[in-house]
Write a protein that holds these residues in place. Structure first.
Motif, PDB file in Angstrom:
ATOM      1  N   VAL A 127     -49.527   8.551  -1.127  1.00  0.00           N
ATOM      2  CA  VAL A 127     -49.051   9.479  -2.160  1.00  0.00           C
ATOM      3  C   VAL A 127     -47.985   8.811  -3.037  1.00  0.00           C
ATOM      4  O   VAL A 127     -48.003   8.911  -4.262  1.00  0.00           O
ATOM      5  CB  VAL A 127     -48.481  10.758  -1.505  1.00  0.00           C
ATOM      6  CG1 VAL A 127     -47.880  11.681  -2.552  1.00  0.00           C
ATOM      7  CG2 VAL A 127     -49.568  11.461  -0.699  1.00  0.00           C
ATOM      8  N   LEU A 128     -47.065   8.094  -2.399  1.00  0.00           N
ATOM      9  CA  LEU A 128     -45.945   7.482  -3.120  1.00  0.00           C
ATOM     10  C   LEU A 128     -46.405   6.375  -4.067  1.00  0.00           C
ATOM     11  O   LEU A 128     -45.744   6.071  -5.052  1.00  0.00           O
ATOM     12  CB  LEU A 128     -44.930   6.898  -2.122  1.00  0.00           C
ATOM     13  CG  LEU A 128     -44.324   7.894  -1.124  1.00  0.00           C
ATOM     14  CD1 LEU A 128     -43.471   7.170  -0.100  1.00  0.00           C
ATOM     15  CD2 LEU A 128     -43.506   8.953  -1.842  1.00  0.00           C
ATOM     16  N   GLU A 134     -46.345  17.385  -6.307  1.00  0.00           N
ATOM     17  CA  GLU A 134     -47.436  18.216  -6.797  1.00  0.00           C
ATOM     18  C   GLU A 134     -48.486  18.400  -5.712  1.00  0.00           C
ATOM     19  O   GLU A 134     -48.874  17.437  -5.037  1.00  0.00           O
ATOM     20  CB  GLU A 134     -48.083  17.556  -8.011  1.00  0.00           C
ATOM     21  CG  GLU A 134     -47.888  18.346  -9.285  1.00  0.00           C
ATOM     22  CD  GLU A 134     -48.364  17.553 -10.469  1.00  0.00           C
ATOM     23  OE1 GLU A 134     -49.543  17.712 -10.844  1.00  0.00           O
ATOM     24  OE2 GLU A 134     -47.560  16.763 -11.018  1.00  0.00           O
ATOM     25  N   GLY A 135     -48.936  19.630  -5.552  1.00  0.00           N
ATOM     26  CA  GLY A 135     -49.957  19.912  -4.552  1.00  0.00           C
ATOM     27  C   GLY A 135     -49.449  19.674  -3.141  1.00  0.00           C
ATOM     28  O   GLY A 135     -50.233  19.581  -2.203  1.00  0.00           O
ATOM     29  N   ASP A 136     -48.129  19.552  -3.014  1.00  0.00           N
ATOM     30  CA  ASP A 136     -47.503  19.350  -1.701  1.00  0.00           C
ATOM     31  C   ASP A 136     -48.161  18.225  -0.913  1.00  0.00           C
ATOM     32  O   ASP A 136     -48.397  18.322   0.294  1.00  0.00           O
ATOM     33  CB  ASP A 136     -47.564  20.645  -0.890  1.00  0.00           C
ATOM     34  CG  ASP A 136     -46.148  21.115  -0.541  1.00  0.00           C
ATOM     35  OD1 ASP A 136     -45.207  20.334  -0.761  1.00  0.00           O
ATOM     36  OD2 ASP A 136     -45.993  22.239  -0.055  1.00  0.00           O
ATOM     37  N   PHE A 168     -40.719  17.183   3.245  1.00  0.00           N
ATOM     38  CA  PHE A 168     -40.903  16.931   1.815  1.00  0.00           C
ATOM     39  C   PHE A 168     -41.685  18.087   1.188  1.00  0.00           C
ATOM     40  O   PHE A 168     -42.266  17.964   0.109  1.00  0.00           O
ATOM     41  CB  PHE A 168     -41.614  15.594   1.596  1.00  0.00           C
ATOM     42  CG  PHE A 168     -40.704  14.412   1.811  1.00  0.00           C
ATOM     43  CD1 PHE A 168     -40.170  14.152   3.063  1.00  0.00           C
ATOM     44  CD2 PHE A 168     -40.351  13.580   0.759  1.00  0.00           C
ATOM     45  CE1 PHE A 168     -39.310  13.080   3.274  1.00  0.00           C
ATOM     46  CE2 PHE A 168     -39.492  12.503   0.948  1.00  0.00           C
ATOM     47  CZ  PHE A 168     -38.978  12.251   2.209  1.00  0.00           C
ATOM     48  N   ILE A 169     -41.661  19.206   1.890  1.00  0.00           N
ATOM     49  CA  ILE A 169     -42.412  20.381   1.426  1.00  0.00           C
ATOM     50  C   ILE A 169     -41.876  20.833   0.078  1.00  0.00           C
ATOM     51  O   ILE A 169     -40.675  20.982  -0.106  1.00  0.00           O
ATOM     52  CB  ILE A 169     -42.316  21.514   2.468  1.00  0.00           C
ATOM     53  CG1 ILE A 169     -43.016  21.084   3.754  1.00  0.00           C
ATOM     54  CG2 ILE A 169     -42.912  22.801   1.929  1.00  0.00           C
ATOM     55  CD1 ILE A 169     -42.768  22.002   4.935  1.00  0.00           C
TER      56      ILE A 169
END
Lengths: 430, 430
Positions: free
Chosen positions: A154-155, A373-375, A368-369
């Motif tokens: 994700v990062l 975006e889009g969790d 990190f909730i």
């Protein structure tokens, strides 16, 4: 000034290793490992990674090559001299030489055994087979590796300042928790968040923030590497794998019924004081307590790790009373799905009635909730469990049917043997 | 790996300098300085620091010794070779050799003149006297120094993680602004926040965050040192000190009435295009526009720096129309007390009707509001203004009586000469 050597060195790494030490693991794994090494060294077990959150398709998110590189790197690790010195020389739970020379000699020469990795239905099937004391040490690094690789995926798409702000937000969120907890009198809380942490560096940050913010109320970390480097207490006792494997090895129903207590008899032979903590829920708490031998009531405490925590704590208090023990001298450790709200509630409810302590996991080290975006960084429920021992399947019932595992016919048999009736389902988030 | 040399070097500094470069200042100061150097080199001026927020007792918060050390350090600064090369060689507003060799020769040898510092009623009286082109360069470093020393006084009591979380929260807050601004079509916004910034490093961070987050919508920074090191556009035109000093030097009422246009005639002789921006509010916008010569209507734009910004912009649009100009080709720069809400409102109101641009100051580079107890880091209204020229007092009326300054009898005279009637008071926050 740029440290040129450091920069060049950093670029020499073929990978950015997620796990860099054999003691980047939970303290209770080492305690259990020694116990297993002493009592069940030759038991052959299979551990398997299980993603309870099927909606997270790990095999689509995480590159198989990267995963293999990380797992191969873990297999290359061995105990460093400083780590060995710490384990041999440090005082754990007030005791010197917690780890015996015989165990340390073995551990110093250990490399983790091979893994088996396949993709199926968008998930990874990752299993480990071999002798119990070796295989069991895969649990924490395997979990931490998959959690972090999913995070990295994700990062990888984020800009430099976007990343900095992401961590700024996560720090803000973590600190707000510290601020809410810092005014609670007589709070005792430890970090139990290694397995499902966002990353090692983030766990290390959270532990230090808790330490600065909470002072003595923060009792330590389950992570041995962080405990060592930050000069903190290493925290932890024992886990479900002990009764699960002991139960699987039982030759008949009578031995099965006795097995959870056999585990603790072995444990009692090794440990005193705050390490004598019962984990009663493996095959259902009510039956476990009802059938427990009297010597167990003399133990220091109980860890509540599934089901409704207040119900579990009340059951423990009632049980102690029934066995003539004073609950106010007993320790209850809450360690299941804790949030600040839940911690505050449980503390309000039980402080003064028993000694209350918290082992705070995922919502400390991986919250990190709401930050992406889009969790895409929200934690999920990944576990790594013993699924077989000497060729026989293991079973876990727990106090929450959503956490049960094992073949259906074996679950039925265990329920019968342990007298488990209807149980309340609680959603498993992490 | 610790860079030992860097660490030792850092500990060798007697102080932690707040201003480390003569070009850590606003670009318009350099443009104006050159203009003054050409036209009014020998004018003697007095600049004075004025804290409009009397509730902030600066002399109680900031140690006089530290303040003197920082001001002395600023007096030791001189233009570095690289800075000189940048000023001589860079293209500013599309123009090469913006700064003449004659000016640069002078600037390269400049040291800032002495300061006078006294404490009175919990405030510092900080004044600078000497030739205009030298003294005027004190404005920005003096303001930035006092703002940062006040901040350091607050930060000094905070723990390591508390500090990190403070900056994490400030970053989060800044990024939320970026996220609100990033979807505005055709936004044009620059950093004007040097004078009342939290600190140099924080301004530098905000500028880079705006650049990553807004891309081309972020047009640059007024800070020359940051523009140079981050390879951005240096932004700015001219300020109130020019008409204030020109007016003070006027020998009679007729010359006084003409002085604001004399300033711009001198400016027009030097600058084209986007540097031809009128600052109409020094002695009241309505009178300034009504009496302006026609050639001024041909200028590129108007900067709205006091009063109700929408009212000011409408007045500018009406004036352009009345003078036969097409407002859609004109530039309006809003630069007074901007917040994201105000930016979004003004953009909605004026985009398409004129070319809209924003010079965002304090609420970009010093918004720590709500982040500390008692809001001890909230920005306040500190200015450093010319108060006298060749022995005569200066006056500013502005479009907001709360921003007016000068002796009462001179204010009355200016109001008469410039035909200023009733004005709306607007609270000055920063």
């Amino acid at each position: 000034m740029v440290d040129i050597a450091t920069r060049v060195w950093n670029h020499k790494w073929k990978i950015d290793p997620i796990v860099r030490s054999l003691i980047d693991t939970d303290f209770y794994k080492l305690l259990m490992c020694q116990s297993i090494f002493r009592n069940n060294r030759d038991t052959q077990v299979t551990f398997s990674l299980i993603n309870r959150t099927k909606s997270i398709r790990l095999a689509d998110l995480v590159d198989e090559g990267e995963l293999r590189e990380q797992l191969d790197n873990i297999r290359s690790l061995s105990l460093s001299r400083g780590e060995s010195t710490w384990m041999r020389g440090n005082t754990f739970y007030g005791k010197r030489a917690m780890f015996t020379p015989e165990f340390m000699d073995w551990f110093e020469n250990l490399r983790l055994p091979p893994y088996h990795l396949e993709k199926r239905d968008g998930q990874y099937e990752l299993t480990f087979e071999g002798s119990w004391p070796e295989v069991m040490l895969w649990e924490i690094p395997a979990l931490a590796t998959l959690m972090e690789l999913r995070g990295r995926a994700v990062l990888g798409d984020m800009g430099r300042f976007e990343l900095q702000v992401l961590y700024a937000r996560a720090m803000t969120k973590a600190w707000e928790k510290v601020e809410r907890l810092r005014d609670v009198p007589d709070l005792r809380i430890a970090d139990f968040g290694t397995r499902r942490r966002h990353s090692f560096l983030w766990q290390d940050w959270c532990v230090q923030a808790m330490s600065e913010g909470l002072g003595d109320a923060f009792t330590g970390t389950s992570n041995c590497l962080i405990a060592k480097s930050r000069d903190m207490e290493a925290i932890g006792t024992n886990a479900h794998e002990l009764p699960m494997v002991y139960a699987a090895l039982a030759q008949n129903d009578a031995a099965l019924a006795r097995s959870p207590y056999d585990v603790l008899a072995d444990w009692q032979a090794e440990h005193d004081g705050n390490l004598r903590v019962i984990l009663p829920d493996t095959f259902g708490t009510p039956g476990f307590l009802a059938n427990a031998p009297d010597w167990l009531a003399g133990w220091t405490g109980i860890r509540i790790d599934s089901g409704d925590p207040a119900t579990g704590a009340e059951a423990a208090i009632d049980w102690w009373r029934a066995r003539g023990e004073d609950p106010r001298e007993k320790l209850i450790i809450f360690s299941d799905g804790l949030t600040v709200d839940k911690i505050l509630d449980l503390h309000r409810q039980f402080a003064g009635r028993v000694r209350v302590s918290f082992g705070w996991g995922t919502m400390l080290t991986n919250d990190f909730i709401g930050l992406t975006e889009g969790d895409a960084l929200a934690p999920f429920s990944l576990v790594c469990k013993a699924i077989a021992a000497d060729g026989r399947p293991t079973v876990k019932l727990s106090d929450n049917p959503n956490k049960a595992m094992g073949p259906a016919e074996e679950i039925a048999r265990y329920k019968r043997v342990f007298g488990v009736g209807a149980q309340e389902r609680v959603e498993v988030v992490v």
